[in-house]
Design an enzyme around this catalytic site. Sequence first.
Site, PDB file in Angstrom:
ATOM      1  N   GLU A   1       0.830  -1.202   0.000  1.00 56.12           N
ATOM      2  CA  GLU A   1       0.000   0.000   0.000  1.00 56.12           C
ATOM      3  C   GLU A   1       0.866   1.254   0.000  1.00 56.12           C
ATOM      4  OE1 GLU A   1      -3.063  -0.461   2.873  1.00 56.12           O
ATOM      5  OE2 GLU A   1      -4.059   1.405   2.358  1.00 56.12           O
TER       6      GLU A   1
ATOM      7  N   GLU B   1       2.252   1.656  -3.406  1.00 53.39           N
ATOM      8  CA  GLU B   1       1.168   2.131  -4.279  1.00 53.39           C
ATOM      9  C   GLU B   1       0.956   3.634  -4.077  1.00 53.39           C
ATOM     10  OE1 GLU B   1      -2.619   0.366  -3.346  1.00 53.39           O
ATOM     11  OE2 GLU B   1      -3.632   1.303  -5.058  1.00 53.39           O
TER      12      GLU B   1
ATOM     13  N   CYS C   1      -8.441  -1.903   4.166  1.00 56.15           N
ATOM     14  CA  CYS C   1      -8.282  -3.131   4.958  1.00 56.15           C
ATOM     15  C   CYS C   1      -9.429  -3.389   5.920  1.00 56.15           C
ATOM     16  CB  CYS C   1      -6.935  -3.188   5.667  1.00 56.15           C
ATOM     17  SG  CYS C   1      -6.312  -1.617   6.195  1.00 56.15           S
TER      18      CYS C   1
ATOM     19  N   LYS D   1     -15.059  -9.515   8.505  1.00 56.72           N
ATOM     20  CA  LYS D   1     -13.995 -10.337   7.905  1.00 56.72           C
ATOM     21  C   LYS D   1     -14.555 -11.678   7.428  1.00 56.72           C
ATOM     22  CE  LYS D   1     -10.165  -7.893   8.167  1.00 56.72           C
ATOM     23  NZ  LYS D   1      -9.582  -7.387   6.908  1.00 56.72           N
TER      24      LYS D   1
ATOM     25  N   GLU E   1     -15.725 -10.857   4.075  1.00 54.96           N
ATOM     26  CA  GLU E   1     -14.575 -10.627   3.195  1.00 54.96           C
ATOM     27  C   GLU E   1     -13.995 -11.958   2.721  1.00 54.96           C
ATOM     28  OE1 GLU E   1     -11.056  -7.840   4.192  1.00 54.96           O
ATOM     29  OE2 GLU E   1     -10.151  -9.825   4.135  1.00 54.96           O
TER      30      GLU E   1
END
Lengths: 162, 576
Positions: free
Chosen positions: B281, B284, B301, B360, B363
Amino acid sequence: MACQCSATGEFDLAPLMEILSEYKDNPKGALIPVLQKAQGVYGYLPKPVLETIARELRLTTAEVFGVVTFYAQFHLNPRGKHIIRVCQGTACHVRGGAKILEAVSEHLKVKPGETTRDLEFTLETVACLGACGLAPVMMVDDNTHGRLNPLDIPGILDSYLS
Amino acid sequence: MSKTVTLTIDGQTLTVPAGYSIWEAAHQVGINIPNLCHHPALRPEGSCRVCVVKVKGARNLSASCVTKVAEGMEVSTHTPEVLAVRKNIVELLLANHPRDCLSCARSGNCELQKIASDMGIRKIPYNYNRPPMKKDEGNPSITRDPAKCILCGRCVRMCSEVQGIGVYGFTWRGINSRVSPAFDLPLDKATCTYCGQCAKVCPTGAITIHNDTDKVWAALRDPEKIVMVQTAPSVRVGLSEALGGKPGDIVTGKMVAALRQLGFDKVFDTNWSADLTIMEEGTEFIHRLKDGGVMPMITSCSPGWVNYMEMFYPELIPHFSTAKSPQAMFGTMLKTYYAQKMNIDPAKIVSVSIMPCTAKKFEAQRPELSASGFRDVDVVLTTVELGQMIREAGLNFQALPDEQFDPLMGVGSGAGTIFGTTGGVMEAAVRTAYELLTGKGLDPLELAPVRGMEGIKEATLTIGKTRVKVAVAHNLANARKVCEAIKAGNPHGWHFIEIMACPGGCINGGGQPISLEMDTPVKRQEALYTDDRNLPIRKSHENPEVQALYREFLGEPNGHKAHQLLHTHYREQIRG
């Protein structure tokens, strides 16, 4: 009973936006009048109408749904052309009001609170119509039908079909 | 006007700030007035009436959570009349409550059960005659059992007032009154982000965490499977509370020991992949900054936050970092890097994660998170569920020795550990990005302006010749403010934004032990900062196991292989 409608596209929301335009700048306290006017236009309150009202009045859809389901005057499903109210009050009860309700329900194949598939009739019950002398009694639209016998029901209802 | 008020409660004279409720004032002098609808994180509502007290001169008993203190007020909190009324209120609630406490997910920490017990209710004088209500079990994160709802409205207030969403409302009427999403939709059809904050404030078993412990027990008992587990930063500062400890206990070593005793073949640290996330990240971000990419860049996240953005602000998706979450990165590396290095068939690996988070679980089921050809994470357990497994196995958790994570994916930096708190991802990213861009270490290492519990925090950094403005937001109402600001042309000039769905961040996630104390999240946050200070490595790029991963397997951060395995995409979610 959950809402039966599906796609947003099938509703013309233009009349609703017209109703909402009056309240957009002052949305406080607007919900009930908007719901009443919207029901006046659409006949009931379908999901896309409620979602639009929530968005425009800056409320959550759950809040709007809460108000709609609280008040008996609001309907989530289409209503019939004719509204049948079968009395279940004390006098009608002792004179067979339940049998009348059963006869209407069987003839139309709907339960209280429901509307026939052809949207001709909506069946409702009522606690007293104030016409106890005519028990058992029911109203169809604004007409009172009294001293009923279950056998009368098909004929009375059919007379409302155009 | 005086800013304090003097009153007496049960004969004790006390002075409290004006504006306090009787309930708060009583709390100050050690009187705990029972309540069900009130929650310290929420606006008081006064609907359950369990907290009634006698105020001298008042016509009726007053609900202490909504009655403000007044000068000279005389309050009695446990007269025979007060106790009789309270008892009757609770008996009426119990009349409408299923009698299956023994098998309820909240048995042992149900507030209704506790109040009934505290009041000495041994018989419910009314029969239960409610029609059965359907459970909502159609999503991987949260289970709703409306039959157990006592209509306190805490979830309604949490979702609308704190999270700014408003999935729930009070619907229908009279005996049919209930709390439900609009149109009585199940949560997977409503605009629910699965943050789980509703489950954290529910006093009963009406909203609970979807339980996946059976899947993990089954995997652990299957001799064909190799079951490996990762543990998120916040679990080590929350787990103790589920096992008799206190908020803020740091129990990393005991947690590792417990997981080994439960039978996990390898125990790893999500802090390791948090460091990996920072590498991806952070790189990026540097690329976007240098090459004029979409700005501001926003972290991705927090899965509750990702769901929120995909539902409410899909037009802002290009702002998301494409880096996967630490949970997903870990899962991918487990089934590629680790499997290859240890010569294990990835098909035999069961990848389990322990997370402070209900979202999560959702996810992990995203189809795009399977870059290895297998699902990155097979089963997600929350801190609460791990606590249950440890109790089920009969382990004396607090007496366990401290053990170490397994090597290769078991070293995490201090930057990785603070991922669990609001501001932590940003601080971790800045520690690394600053050094990568300037060649010098950030001094001081700790980024004070993004610490603490303020809703939206900002910091400006001079990195070389560039001024970089960062922002940090937690809870979804604040996330909305950030999204609106970006839509309005980013007037604050932010370059990089961290958003976490839960108030306080993952430390206070929907999967963490339930606490009615307001300072619990703060203690967990402080524990993470302590953990960071005590770790030998405090910057992600200095993590030797992450360096080894790039050297031996991935190549460069944001390189071709890293992109293939560690980055993802997002798409608009339309529910309803």
